[in-house]
Scaffold this active site. Structure first.
Site, short mmCIF file in Angstrom:
data_model
loop_
_atom_site.label_atom_id
_atom_site.label_comp_id
_atom_site.label_asym_id
_atom_site.label_seq_id
_atom_site.Cartn_x
_atom_site.Cartn_y
_atom_site.Cartn_z
N TYR A 239 25.83 -43.11 2.64
CA TYR A 239 25.41 -42.84 3.92
C TYR A 239 24.04 -41.97 4.00
O TYR A 239 23.69 -41.52 2.68
CB TYR A 239 26.48 -41.97 4.76
CG TYR A 239 26.86 -40.32 4.39
CD1 TYR A 239 26.17 -39.57 4.88
CD2 TYR A 239 27.82 -40.42 3.30
CE1 TYR A 239 26.53 -38.11 4.61
CE2 TYR A 239 27.92 -38.87 2.86
CZ TYR A 239 27.38 -38.10 3.59
OH TYR A 239 27.66 -36.72 3.09
N CYS A 240 23.66 -41.48 5.17
CA CYS A 240 22.50 -40.49 4.94
C CYS A 240 22.40 -39.89 6.31
O CYS A 240 23.59 -39.35 6.70
CB CYS A 240 21.14 -41.41 4.68
SG CYS A 240 20.80 -42.61 6.13
N GLY A 241 21.22 -39.55 6.79
CA GLY A 241 21.12 -38.98 8.21
C GLY A 241 21.48 -39.72 9.40
O GLY A 241 22.14 -39.49 10.20
#
Length: 285
Positions: A239-241
């Site tokens: 995941y990321c932002g």
């Protein structure tokens, strides 16, 4: 073997040029964007001949929402209509490129694969690599023949919030944001919380590329992710932002033969529910 895996998802400028020259059925998408922090457009007026223009922040995501996060996946019927206008066909090799380290091209790659395109690849290094190779560009706008392609969702492994937390406990959950956002800490009033999902391991997506903007070599990527536990022995999630850098890391892992699920909602969706825990500091827990 590593080179064969890499070529299934990444093409150098010369490889793309040779593929087209051979008569292979290739459709090229130029993924343009405006930098959300500086307002600088990525498109400089030149494109690869025949490349169809697309826009990263409107074509490969739905509008932001509280429940879906900053960059939800596009509605499949909306994406299908655009894919038809772009002339996409399932028998064609679709190559996507951008102007900045393949960050937005990777999102386009993931979304098109998720929607059922069987052969989608990224031009490694994007437009700068094409120009550096001395290959021609044009300011002519492509006019593709419309297709009747039918798309369907769900062709790439993905996670929701519960699945991301569970995978962190049972496998390897990678956080592809820059490390200060992972570590977190105080925020200005009205700004979203900073930190990370429990059990997540910091793995900034910019580490996937060299100073020149192309993906680093396979052995280096393998060693980098082996040290983080992503060596193929356990399930991997990313995941990321908001689902952009995470796609970049899924692509990097695919280039070395490691399948990873993506949490499309990512941090922007995770923090929409105040009941979900937020971990701060440099350690996973």
């Amino acid at each position: 073997m590593t080179d064969d895996l890499r070529r299934k998802v990444l093409l150098t400028a010369l490889q793309l040029d040779e593929l087209r020259a051979s008569g292979h059925d290739v459709t090229i998408l130029a993924v343009h964007s405006i930098n959300p922090y500086t307002g600088t457009p990525s498109f400089k007026g030149q494109r690869i001949a025949g490349a169809v223009d697309t826009e990263a922040y409107s074509d490969f995501q739905a509008p932001a929402s509280f429940a879906g996060g900053q960059r939800p996946l596009p509605e499949i019927d909306v994406l299908q209509e655009k894919a038809r206008r772009w002339g996409l066909r399932k028998e064609s090799t679709v190559v996507v490129y951008d102007g900045d380290r393949s960050m937005t091209a990777a999102r386009a790659w993931w979304v098109l694969k998720w929607a059922g395109l069987p052969d989608v690849r990224v031009l490694d290094g994007g437009m700068p690599a094409w120009i550096a190779a001395g290959l021609p560009t044009t300011d002519a706008v492509a006019a593709p023949h419309h297709s009747d392609i039918v798309l369907s969702p769900g062709h790439m492994p993905e996670l929701d919030a519960k699945g991301a937390l569970r995978l962190g406990r049972e496998g390897v959950l990678l956080d592809a944001r820059i490390r200060p956002n992972y570590i977190g800490g105080p925020v200005e009033p009205g700004q979203p919380a900073r930190g990370h999902i429990p059990y997540a391991i910091s793995a900034p997506a910019p580490d996937n590329v060299t100073d020149y903007g192309n993906f680093t070599d396979g052995p280096t990527l393998m060693e980098m992710y082996r040290a983080l536990g992503a060596d193929g022995s356990s399930p991997v999630g990313v995941y990321c932002g908001a689902g952009m850098s995470a796609a970049h890391t899924v692509l990097a892992l695919a280039s070395i033969g490691i399948e990873a699920a993506m949490y499309p909602g990512s941090w922007s969706q995770w923090i929409s529910d105040p009941r979900r825990p937020v971990i701060t500091g440099a350690d996973p827990l």
